[in-house]
Design a protein around this motif. Sequence first.
Motif, PDB file in Angstrom:
ATOM      1  N   LEU A  33      50.936  34.134  28.526  1.00  0.00           N
ATOM      2  CA  LEU A  33      49.983  34.916  29.344  1.00  0.00           C
ATOM      3  C   LEU A  33      50.335  36.498  29.867  1.00  0.00           C
ATOM      4  CD1 LEU A  33      48.722  32.378  32.115  1.00  0.00           C
ATOM      5  CD2 LEU A  33      47.555  32.968  29.948  1.00  0.00           C
ATOM      6  N   LYS A  34      51.713  36.715  30.190  1.00  0.00           N
ATOM      7  CA  LYS A  34      51.870  38.059  30.719  1.00  0.00           C
ATOM      8  C   LYS A  34      52.226  38.773  29.386  1.00  0.00           C
ATOM      9  CE  LYS A  34      54.806  36.715  34.886  1.00  0.00           C
ATOM     10  NZ  LYS A  34      55.970  36.447  35.421  1.00  0.00           N
ATOM     11  N   GLU A  35      52.496  38.398  28.269  1.00  0.00           N
ATOM     12  CA  GLU A  35      52.502  39.079  26.982  1.00  0.00           C
ATOM     13  C   GLU A  35      51.241  39.625  26.534  1.00  0.00           C
ATOM     14  OE1 GLU A  35      56.112  36.437  25.064  1.00  0.00           O
ATOM     15  OE2 GLU A  35      54.317  36.855  23.945  1.00  0.00           O
ATOM     16  N   PHE A  36      49.957  38.716  26.922  1.00  0.00           N
ATOM     17  CA  PHE A  36      48.835  39.330  26.827  1.00  0.00           C
ATOM     18  C   PHE A  36      48.403  40.257  27.584  1.00  0.00           C
ATOM     19  CE2 PHE A  36      47.603  34.996  24.958  1.00  0.00           C
ATOM     20  CZ  PHE A  36      47.693  35.342  23.709  1.00  0.00           C
ATOM     21  N   GLU A  37      48.687  40.239  28.762  1.00  0.00           N
ATOM     22  CA  GLU A  37      48.571  41.287  29.751  1.00  0.00           C
ATOM     23  C   GLU A  37      49.471  42.842  29.520  1.00  0.00           C
ATOM     24  OE1 GLU A  37      46.306  42.005  31.896  1.00  0.00           O
ATOM     25  OE2 GLU A  37      47.158  43.435  33.371  1.00  0.00           O
ATOM     26  N   ASP A  38      50.622  42.409  29.005  1.00  0.00           N
ATOM     27  CA  ASP A  38      51.393  43.696  28.676  1.00  0.00           C
ATOM     28  C   ASP A  38      50.619  44.485  27.519  1.00  0.00           C
ATOM     29  OD1 ASP A  38      53.113  43.235  30.628  1.00  0.00           O
ATOM     30  OD2 ASP A  38      54.864  42.199  29.139  1.00  0.00           O
ATOM     31  N   LYS A  39      50.062  43.471  26.603  1.00  0.00           N
ATOM     32  CA  LYS A  39      49.394  44.377  25.587  1.00  0.00           C
ATOM     33  C   LYS A  39      47.905  44.850  25.829  1.00  0.00           C
ATOM     34  CE  LYS A  39      51.696  41.836  21.430  1.00  0.00           C
ATOM     35  NZ  LYS A  39      51.681  40.871  20.782  1.00  0.00           N
ATOM     36  N   LEU A  40      47.193  44.082  26.486  1.00  0.00           N
ATOM     37  CA  LEU A  40      45.928  44.584  26.813  1.00  0.00           C
ATOM     38  C   LEU A  40      45.467  45.183  28.156  1.00  0.00           C
ATOM     39  CD1 LEU A  40      44.113  41.075  25.395  1.00  0.00           C
ATOM     40  CD2 LEU A  40      44.819  43.527  24.133  1.00  0.00           C
ATOM     41  N   GLY A  41      46.204  44.845  29.342  1.00  0.00           N
ATOM     42  CA  GLY A  41      46.168  45.407  30.401  1.00  0.00           C
ATOM     43  C   GLY A  41      44.847  45.165  31.140  1.00  0.00           C
ATOM     44  N   HIS A  42      43.947  44.120  30.883  1.00  0.00           N
ATOM     45  CA  HIS A  42      42.754  43.777  31.408  1.00  0.00           C
ATOM     46  C   HIS A  42      42.706  43.606  32.638  1.00  0.00           C
ATOM     47  CE1 HIS A  42      40.863  43.016  27.110  1.00  0.00           C
ATOM     48  NE2 HIS A  42      41.332  44.376  27.297  1.00  0.00           N
ATOM     49  N   VAL A  43      43.692  42.799  33.345  1.00  0.00           N
ATOM     50  CA  VAL A  43      44.061  42.461  34.652  1.00  0.00           C
ATOM     51  C   VAL A  43      44.173  43.602  35.600  1.00  0.00           C
ATOM     52  CG1 VAL A  43      45.348  40.833  36.344  1.00  0.00           C
ATOM     53  CG2 VAL A  43      44.404  39.956  34.068  1.00  0.00           C
ATOM     54  N   LYS A  44      45.103  44.481  35.115  1.00  0.00           N
ATOM     55  CA  LYS A  44      45.461  45.672  35.947  1.00  0.00           C
ATOM     56  C   LYS A  44      44.380  46.541  35.934  1.00  0.00           C
ATOM     57  CE  LYS A  44      48.630  49.349  35.670  1.00  0.00           C
ATOM     58  NZ  LYS A  44      49.342  50.519  34.617  1.00  0.00           N
TER      59      LYS A  44
ATOM     60  N   PHE B  35      41.016  45.544  35.857  1.00  0.00           N
ATOM     61  CA  PHE B  35      40.138  44.831  36.790  1.00  0.00           C
ATOM     62  C   PHE B  35      40.636  44.979  38.227  1.00  0.00           C
ATOM     63  CE2 PHE B  35      40.178  40.934  39.204  1.00  0.00           C
ATOM     64  CZ  PHE B  35      39.070  40.548  39.389  1.00  0.00           C
ATOM     65  N   LEU B  36      41.924  44.982  38.564  1.00  0.00           N
ATOM     66  CA  LEU B  36      42.154  44.731  40.141  1.00  0.00           C
ATOM     67  C   LEU B  36      42.145  46.334  40.454  1.00  0.00           C
ATOM     68  CD1 LEU B  36      45.582  42.850  39.882  1.00  0.00           C
ATOM     69  CD2 LEU B  36      43.386  42.269  40.894  1.00  0.00           C
ATOM     70  N   LYS B  37      42.213  47.205  39.787  1.00  0.00           N
ATOM     71  CA  LYS B  37      42.003  48.897  40.175  1.00  0.00           C
ATOM     72  C   LYS B  37      40.641  48.980  40.315  1.00  0.00           C
ATOM     73  CE  LYS B  37      42.551  53.413  37.870  1.00  0.00           C
ATOM     74  NZ  LYS B  37      42.694  53.804  36.888  1.00  0.00           N
ATOM     75  N   HIS B  38      39.687  48.537  39.436  1.00  0.00           N
ATOM     76  CA  HIS B  38      38.347  48.566  39.453  1.00  0.00           C
ATOM     77  C   HIS B  38      37.649  47.970  40.931  1.00  0.00           C
ATOM     78  CE1 HIS B  38      37.912  49.564  35.239  1.00  0.00           C
ATOM     79  NE2 HIS B  38      38.170  50.742  35.983  1.00  0.00           N
ATOM     80  N   GLU B  39      38.316  46.510  41.010  1.00  0.00           N
ATOM     81  CA  GLU B  39      37.799  46.020  42.211  1.00  0.00           C
ATOM     82  C   GLU B  39      38.170  46.517  43.516  1.00  0.00           C
ATOM     83  OE1 GLU B  39      40.178  42.460  43.291  1.00  0.00           O
ATOM     84  OE2 GLU B  39      38.553  41.136  43.580  1.00  0.00           O
ATOM     85  N   GLN B  40      39.373  47.069  43.661  1.00  0.00           N
ATOM     86  CA  GLN B  40      39.681  47.825  44.755  1.00  0.00           C
ATOM     87  C   GLN B  40      38.779  49.174  45.241  1.00  0.00           C
ATOM     88  OE1 GLN B  40      43.579  49.526  44.583  1.00  0.00           O
ATOM     89  NE2 GLN B  40      44.273  48.855  46.518  1.00  0.00           N
ATOM     90  N   ALA B  41      38.451  49.856  43.696  1.00  0.00           N
ATOM     91  CA  ALA B  41      37.858  51.086  44.088  1.00  0.00           C
ATOM     92  C   ALA B  41      36.284  50.632  44.488  1.00  0.00           C
ATOM     93  CB  ALA B  41      37.552  51.818  42.885  1.00  0.00           C
ATOM     94  N   LEU B  42      35.809  49.634  43.887  1.00  0.00           N
ATOM     95  CA  LEU B  42      34.342  49.097  44.228  1.00  0.00           C
ATOM     96  C   LEU B  42      34.319  48.544  45.799  1.00  0.00           C
ATOM     97  CD1 LEU B  42      33.474  47.599  40.761  1.00  0.00           C
ATOM     98  CD2 LEU B  42      32.706  49.621  41.888  1.00  0.00           C
ATOM     99  N   LYS B  43      35.297  47.877  45.898  1.00  0.00           N
ATOM    100  CA  LYS B  43      35.462  47.454  47.332  1.00  0.00           C
ATOM    101  C   LYS B  43      35.298  48.480  48.559  1.00  0.00           C
ATOM    102  CE  LYS B  43      36.975  42.925  47.036  1.00  0.00           C
ATOM    103  NZ  LYS B  43      37.957  41.751  46.954  1.00  0.00           N
ATOM    104  N   LYS B  44      36.126  49.735  48.257  1.00  0.00           N
ATOM    105  CA  LYS B  44      36.074  50.741  48.816  1.00  0.00           C
ATOM    106  C   LYS B  44      34.714  51.307  49.190  1.00  0.00           C
ATOM    107  CE  LYS B  44      38.134  54.659  50.837  1.00  0.00           C
ATOM    108  NZ  LYS B  44      36.887  55.513  50.923  1.00  0.00           N
ATOM    109  N   ILE B  45      34.227  51.555  47.929  1.00  0.00           N
ATOM    110  CA  ILE B  45      32.583  52.276  47.902  1.00  0.00           C
ATOM    111  C   ILE B  45      31.686  51.212  48.620  1.00  0.00           C
ATOM    112  CG2 ILE B  45      30.855  52.722  46.345  1.00  0.00           C
ATOM    113  CD1 ILE B  45      32.839  53.079  44.093  1.00  0.00           C
ATOM    114  N   LEU B  46      32.043  49.950  48.466  1.00  0.00           N
ATOM    115  CA  LEU B  46      30.996  49.064  49.191  1.00  0.00           C
ATOM    116  C   LEU B  46      31.153  49.090  50.684  1.00  0.00           C
ATOM    117  CD1 LEU B  46      28.733  46.769  48.877  1.00  0.00           C
ATOM    118  CD2 LEU B  46      30.854  44.976  48.904  1.00  0.00           C
ATOM    119  N   SER B  47      32.586  49.313  50.909  1.00  0.00           N
ATOM    120  CA  SER B  47      32.506  49.460  52.637  1.00  0.00           C
ATOM    121  C   SER B  47      32.234  50.645  53.248  1.00  0.00           C
ATOM    122  CB  SER B  47      34.190  49.119  53.019  1.00  0.00           C
ATOM    123  OG  SER B  47      34.978  50.100  53.466  1.00  0.00           O
ATOM    124  N   ASP B  48      32.091  51.854  52.407  1.00  0.00           N
ATOM    125  CA  ASP B  48      31.922  53.100  52.836  1.00  0.00           C
ATOM    126  C   ASP B  48      30.332  52.979  52.833  1.00  0.00           C
ATOM    127  OD1 ASP B  48      34.213  53.956  52.886  1.00  0.00           O
ATOM    128  OD2 ASP B  48      34.079  55.406  51.188  1.00  0.00           O
TER     129      ASP B  48
END
Lengths: 117, 117
Positions: free
Chosen positions: A61-72, A74-87
């Motif tokens: 699983l970690k190798e997939f993430e190292d190659k694709l980075g989709h989780v990274k 996702f987490l970045k977008h989730e954080q940004a969207l939650k900030k916008i939502l709270s604003d």
Amino acid sequence: MEEHAKVAILLDFYGQLLTPRQYQILDLYYNSDYTLGEIASQLNISRQGVYDGVKKGKNTLKEFEDKLGHVKRFLKHEQALKKILSDLRRVKCAGKVRDGEIIDSCIEELEKVINDL
Amino acid sequence: MEEHAKVAILLDFYGQLLTPRQYQILDLYYNSDYTLGEIASQLNISRQGVYDGVKKGKNTLKEFEDKLGHVKRFLKHEQALKKILSDLRRVKCAGKVRDGEIIDSCIEELEKVINDL
């Protein structure tokens, strides 16, 4: 983020690329919180076999993430969207919508998120 | 969406899971718009070899998407976020921020996007 939760997200994102058996072991371990011994008994394999399966599956699983980075991403977008939502909620809670500056910063942030998708 | 553009997105998402050679062929074909003949000449392989490589690589990418669905989710979120952005811009363009209903619907939509990430 704690290791266990991290692997659970990786499993959610890339689990379908594992073999069904690998997925089953990791699902029991990371999502259902079974112990190695419980999984061994349930699947009728050795505790060592479960341990190896968890380790190997986690590395895959970690190798997939190292190659694709989709989780990274996702987490970045989730954080940004939650900030916008709270604003935006802050604007809403103010009773009437009047805080143009917050809206401006929400728009800017959203533009960044979208450009970065 | 047009097939060529669709495969280009799949390549962007899952290309790193292909072999370097497969990635190279698909990158030249889908991102640099080389013809099969041009790729054959550049890589010093037969035109048929390129054709097979494109076909096989494309199918592999589609299999990743069938299993993971990350592109489908991405496109859905992109569409929702662009709608929110355009609604917020509408509020901004109105000169002052006063349209509470739009903000409410943006908040609702954002909640959906985040719950669905």
